[in-house]
Design an enzyme around this catalytic site. Structure first.
Site, short mmCIF file in Angstrom:
data_model
loop_
_atom_site.label_atom_id
_atom_site.label_comp_id
_atom_site.label_asym_id
_atom_site.label_seq_id
_atom_site.Cartn_x
_atom_site.Cartn_y
_atom_site.Cartn_z
N LYS A 14 5.50 -16.98 9.66
CA LYS A 14 4.76 -16.26 10.70
C LYS A 14 5.51 -16.21 12.02
CE LYS A 14 0.98 -18.81 10.41
NZ LYS A 14 1.21 -19.77 9.32
N ARG A 89 -8.23 -19.49 12.19
CA ARG A 89 -8.02 -20.34 11.03
C ARG A 89 -9.33 -20.75 10.39
NH1 ARG A 89 -2.59 -22.36 12.65
NH2 ARG A 89 -1.79 -23.75 11.07
N ARG A 128 12.66 -27.39 7.61
CA ARG A 128 12.39 -27.16 9.02
C ARG A 128 12.23 -28.49 9.76
NH1 ARG A 128 7.09 -23.68 10.56
NH2 ARG A 128 6.00 -25.61 10.11
N ARG A 134 9.20 -31.70 14.58
CA ARG A 134 7.75 -31.75 14.36
C ARG A 134 7.41 -32.85 13.37
NH1 ARG A 134 5.18 -25.84 13.40
NH2 ARG A 134 3.55 -27.20 12.59
N ARG A 146 -2.09 -29.98 5.13
CA ARG A 146 -2.14 -28.70 5.84
C ARG A 146 -2.33 -27.56 4.85
NH1 ARG A 146 3.27 -29.51 8.79
NH2 ARG A 146 3.15 -27.30 9.34
P1 ADP Z 1 1.82 -24.24 10.67
O1 ADP Z 1 1.24 -22.88 10.44
O2 ADP Z 1 3.28 -24.32 10.29
O3 ADP Z 1 1.00 -25.35 10.08
P2 ADP Z 1 1.13 -24.17 13.50
O4 ADP Z 1 2.18 -24.36 14.50
O5 ADP Z 1 0.46 -22.84 13.41
O6 ADP Z 1 1.86 -24.57 12.16
O7 ADP Z 1 -0.02 -25.28 13.66
C1 ADP Z 1 0.26 -26.66 13.73
C2 ADP Z 1 -1.06 -27.46 13.87
O8 ADP Z 1 -1.75 -27.06 15.08
C3 ADP Z 1 -2.10 -27.25 12.76
O9 ADP Z 1 -1.85 -28.06 11.63
C4 ADP Z 1 -3.40 -27.62 13.50
O10 ADP Z 1 -3.54 -29.02 13.62
C5 ADP Z 1 -3.16 -27.08 14.90
N1 ADP Z 1 -3.67 -25.70 15.03
C6 ADP Z 1 -2.92 -24.58 15.22
N2 ADP Z 1 -3.70 -23.48 15.29
C7 ADP Z 1 -4.98 -23.91 15.12
C8 ADP Z 1 -6.25 -23.28 15.05
N3 ADP Z 1 -6.38 -21.94 15.17
N4 ADP Z 1 -7.36 -24.04 14.87
C9 ADP Z 1 -7.26 -25.36 14.76
N5 ADP Z 1 -6.11 -26.03 14.79
C10 ADP Z 1 -4.97 -25.33 14.96
#
Ligand code: ADP
Length: 190
Positions: A14, A89, A128, A134, A146
């Site tokens: 993404k 999400r 990554r 991270r 996740r």
């Molecule tokens: P990825 O899609 O690679 O898991 P992101 O950078 O989008 O990584 O998200 C990392 C973390 O941030 C998620 O595992 C969650 O804990 C938090 N997070 C991100 N976006 C949201 C969201 N819309 N609602 C709740 N938690 C979120």
């Protein structure tokens, strides 16, 4: 205005594709993951709230996430459109996003989902994690969590927008530029 949701499991590409989309279509990119990481690195109250959830690979509570998202949208009153990356999400987040955009006389125009199978995702995230710094990328149990959270809480968001005829699915494995061409085709058709 073109408002897009870039959708897909963790590690589906993404962020990579969002960077190309904003360049081509001049949209404002909002990544909730990036926003949380920024708040955490500055040790703000918001970052402190998000930290424990992110570390376990769980979702940050909707109330926190939606408030942060709203602030970010409000900060760009002149945007030609937004690309939402990592948001919504949950169904609650999707409903909040629809309400927020409708207050502004706008709406989501498309959700573009990148489809990548689990084994490939785990491999990509592991890779990554070597350079991203991270901590949620370096522990396989957290990565698996996740993916589970994505399946149980997030995939219903695809169906929610499919009911509005807005969901598009793209195979997210292959050359980055080829995947981008497919995405561009969807955006141009809007
Ligand atoms: P990825 O899609 O690679 O898991 P992101 O950078 O989008 O990584 O998200 C990392 C973390 O941030 C998620 O595992 C969650 O804990 C938090 N997070 C991100 N976006 C949201 C969201 N819309 N609602 C709740 N938690 C979120």
């Amino acid at each position: 205005m073109k408002n897009l949701i870039l959708f897909g499991p963790p590690g589906s590409g993404k962020g990579t594709q969002a960077a190309k989309i904003i360049e081509k279509f001049a949209l404002v990119h909002i990544s909730t993951g990036d926003l949380f990481r920024y708040e955490m690195s500055n040790d703000t109250p918001l970052g402190q709230q998000a930290k424990a959830f992110m570390a376990k690979g769980e979702l940050v509570p909707d109330s926190v996430t939606i408030a942060m998202l709203r602030n970010k949208v409000d900060a760009h009153p002149d945007a030609k459109g937004f690309i939402f990356d990592g948001f919504p999400r949950t169904i609650t987040q999707a409903q909040a996003l629809d309400a927020l955009l409708s207050e502004q006389g706008s709406a989501i125009h498309a959700l573009i989902a990148l489809q990548v199978e689990d084994a490939e995702i785990v491999e990509r995230i592991k890779k990554r994690g070597v350079t991203s710094g991270r901590t949620d990328d370096t522990n396989e149990a957290i990565v698996r969590n996740r993916i589970d959270v994505y399946k149980s809480e997030t995939t219903p968001v695809y169906d929610y927008y499919a009911q509005q005829q807005k969901s598009h699915s793209i195979h997210g494995v292959g050359e980055i530029d080829e995947i981008f061409e497919l995405i561009s085709g969807v955006v141009e058709s809007l």
